[in-house]
Scaffold this motif. Structure first.
Motif, short mmCIF file in Angstrom:
data_model
loop_
_atom_site.label_atom_id
_atom_site.label_comp_id
_atom_site.label_asym_id
_atom_site.label_seq_id
_atom_site.Cartn_x
_atom_site.Cartn_y
_atom_site.Cartn_z
N PHE A 85 0.83 -1.20 0.00
CA PHE A 85 0.00 0.00 0.00
C PHE A 85 0.86 1.26 0.00
CE2 PHE A 85 -2.51 -3.47 1.60
CZ PHE A 85 -3.69 -3.32 0.87
N PHE A 86 0.27 2.35 -0.48
CA PHE A 86 0.99 3.60 -0.67
C PHE A 86 0.26 4.75 0.00
CE2 PHE A 86 2.19 0.83 -4.09
CZ PHE A 86 3.55 1.06 -4.25
N ALA A 87 1.02 5.77 0.33
CA ALA A 87 0.45 7.02 0.85
C ALA A 87 -0.20 7.78 -0.31
CB ALA A 87 1.55 7.86 1.48
N PHE A 88 -1.02 8.73 0.03
CA PHE A 88 -1.69 9.56 -0.97
C PHE A 88 -0.67 10.22 -1.89
CE2 PHE A 88 -3.25 13.87 -2.09
CZ PHE A 88 -4.22 13.49 -2.99
N ASN A 89 -0.94 10.13 -3.19
CA ASN A 89 -0.13 10.81 -4.20
C ASN A 89 1.34 10.39 -4.16
OD1 ASN A 89 0.09 12.59 -6.37
ND2 ASN A 89 0.66 14.29 -5.07
N SER A 90 1.62 9.15 -3.80
CA SER A 90 3.00 8.70 -3.64
C SER A 90 3.22 7.33 -4.27
CB SER A 90 3.32 8.61 -2.14
OG SER A 90 4.62 8.08 -1.94
N SER A 91 4.43 7.14 -4.73
CA SER A 91 4.86 5.81 -5.18
C SER A 91 6.06 5.34 -4.36
CB SER A 91 5.21 5.85 -6.68
OG SER A 91 6.24 6.78 -6.93
N GLU A 92 6.29 5.99 -3.22
CA GLU A 92 7.40 5.62 -2.35
C GLU A 92 7.08 4.33 -1.60
OE1 GLU A 92 9.64 7.42 1.54
OE2 GLU A 92 8.99 8.81 -0.01
N ILE A 93 8.04 3.42 -1.57
CA ILE A 93 7.89 2.14 -0.89
C ILE A 93 8.11 2.33 0.61
CG2 ILE A 93 8.80 -0.21 -0.67
CD1 ILE A 93 7.34 0.18 -3.30
N SER A 124 10.97 -2.67 -8.82
CA SER A 124 12.35 -2.28 -8.55
C SER A 124 12.90 -2.95 -7.29
CB SER A 124 12.44 -0.76 -8.42
OG SER A 124 13.75 -0.37 -8.12
N VAL A 125 12.07 -3.07 -6.25
CA VAL A 125 12.51 -3.73 -5.02
C VAL A 125 12.86 -5.19 -5.31
CG1 VAL A 125 11.80 -4.49 -2.71
CG2 VAL A 125 11.22 -2.18 -3.51
N LEU A 126 12.02 -5.86 -6.08
CA LEU A 126 12.27 -7.27 -6.41
C LEU A 126 13.53 -7.44 -7.25
CD1 LEU A 126 8.61 -8.36 -7.27
CD2 LEU A 126 9.83 -8.73 -5.13
N VAL A 127 13.69 -6.57 -8.23
CA VAL A 127 14.87 -6.65 -9.11
C VAL A 127 16.14 -6.37 -8.32
CG1 VAL A 127 15.99 -5.60 -11.11
CG2 VAL A 127 13.55 -6.18 -11.20
N LYS A 128 16.10 -5.37 -7.46
CA LYS A 128 17.28 -5.06 -6.63
C LYS A 128 17.62 -6.20 -5.69
CE LYS A 128 17.00 -0.07 -6.77
NZ LYS A 128 16.68 1.17 -6.06
N GLY A 187 -0.26 4.97 -11.03
CA GLY A 187 -0.32 3.51 -10.90
C GLY A 187 0.89 2.83 -11.53
N ALA A 188 1.34 3.35 -12.67
CA ALA A 188 2.54 2.81 -13.32
C ALA A 188 3.77 3.01 -12.44
CB ALA A 188 2.73 3.45 -14.69
N ARG A 189 3.89 4.20 -11.84
CA ARG A 189 5.02 4.46 -10.93
C ARG A 189 4.99 3.51 -9.73
NH1 ARG A 189 3.59 9.76 -12.10
NH2 ARG A 189 2.76 10.13 -10.00
N ARG A 190 3.82 3.25 -9.21
CA ARG A 190 3.69 2.34 -8.07
C ARG A 190 4.09 0.91 -8.44
NH1 ARG A 190 -1.89 4.93 -5.54
NH2 ARG A 190 -0.78 6.61 -4.42
N ALA A 191 3.60 0.43 -9.57
CA ALA A 191 3.95 -0.92 -10.02
C ALA A 191 5.45 -1.04 -10.27
CB ALA A 191 3.16 -1.27 -11.28
N ASN A 192 6.03 -0.02 -10.89
CA ASN A 192 7.47 -0.05 -11.18
C ASN A 192 8.31 0.09 -9.92
OD1 ASN A 192 7.57 -0.54 -14.00
ND2 ASN A 192 6.79 1.53 -14.33
N ALA A 193 7.82 0.83 -8.93
CA ALA A 193 8.55 0.94 -7.66
C ALA A 193 8.59 -0.43 -6.97
CB ALA A 193 7.89 1.98 -6.76
#
Length: 139
Positions: A37-45, A96-100, A87-93
């Protein structure tokens, strides 16, 4: 002598903070419908999301043939275009964690549904907080 003692105390404090603040990473029984889950207007993990994603990574490391899709979702606020991009930024974020963590990027696809597929119907923060997510499904 004081500097040496200070350095030892600082090192011990850092070690305790690292040990005390960590959450246990556990492999889920299934990757379908795993959500972060994400905060409002955020794609930060967040820290909680990172722990969840590292559990998903552990699952993928133990199941070599599994491929997943991560779908980014948003709450109802904002334009369709804005929410598709968020939504795209969230999916990619999340990806990124999995790839890293060592998962081959070819095993992970992403998609954004923006605000088009809410997890919970309704309005208000008690609903919106559930709709701001990245959802994993096995492909």
């Amino acid at each position: 002598m004081k500097i040496k003692n200070f350095a030892m105390l600082a090192g011990a404090a850092a070690l305790l903070a690292a040990c005390g603040g960590s959450s246990k990473i556990t492999e889920p029984a299934d990757l379908n419908d795993q959500r972060v889950f994400f905060a409002f207007n955020s794609s930060e993990i967040s820290d909680a999301a990172r722990v969840n994603l590292l559990g998903q990574s552990l699952y993928m490391k133990n199941h070599d043939g599994v491929k997943i899709q991560i779908a980014g979702n948003c709450d109802e606020r904002g334009s369709t275009e804005y929410n598709l991009a968020l939504g795209a930024r969230r999916a990619n974020a999340a990806k990124s964690v999995l790839v890293k963590d060592g998962i081959d990027a070819k095993r992970i696809s992403t998609i954004s549904y923006g605000k088009e597929r809410p997890l919970v119907q309704g309005t208000g923060e008690n609903v919106w907080k559930w709709n701001r997510n990245a959802t994993t499904t096995v492909k």
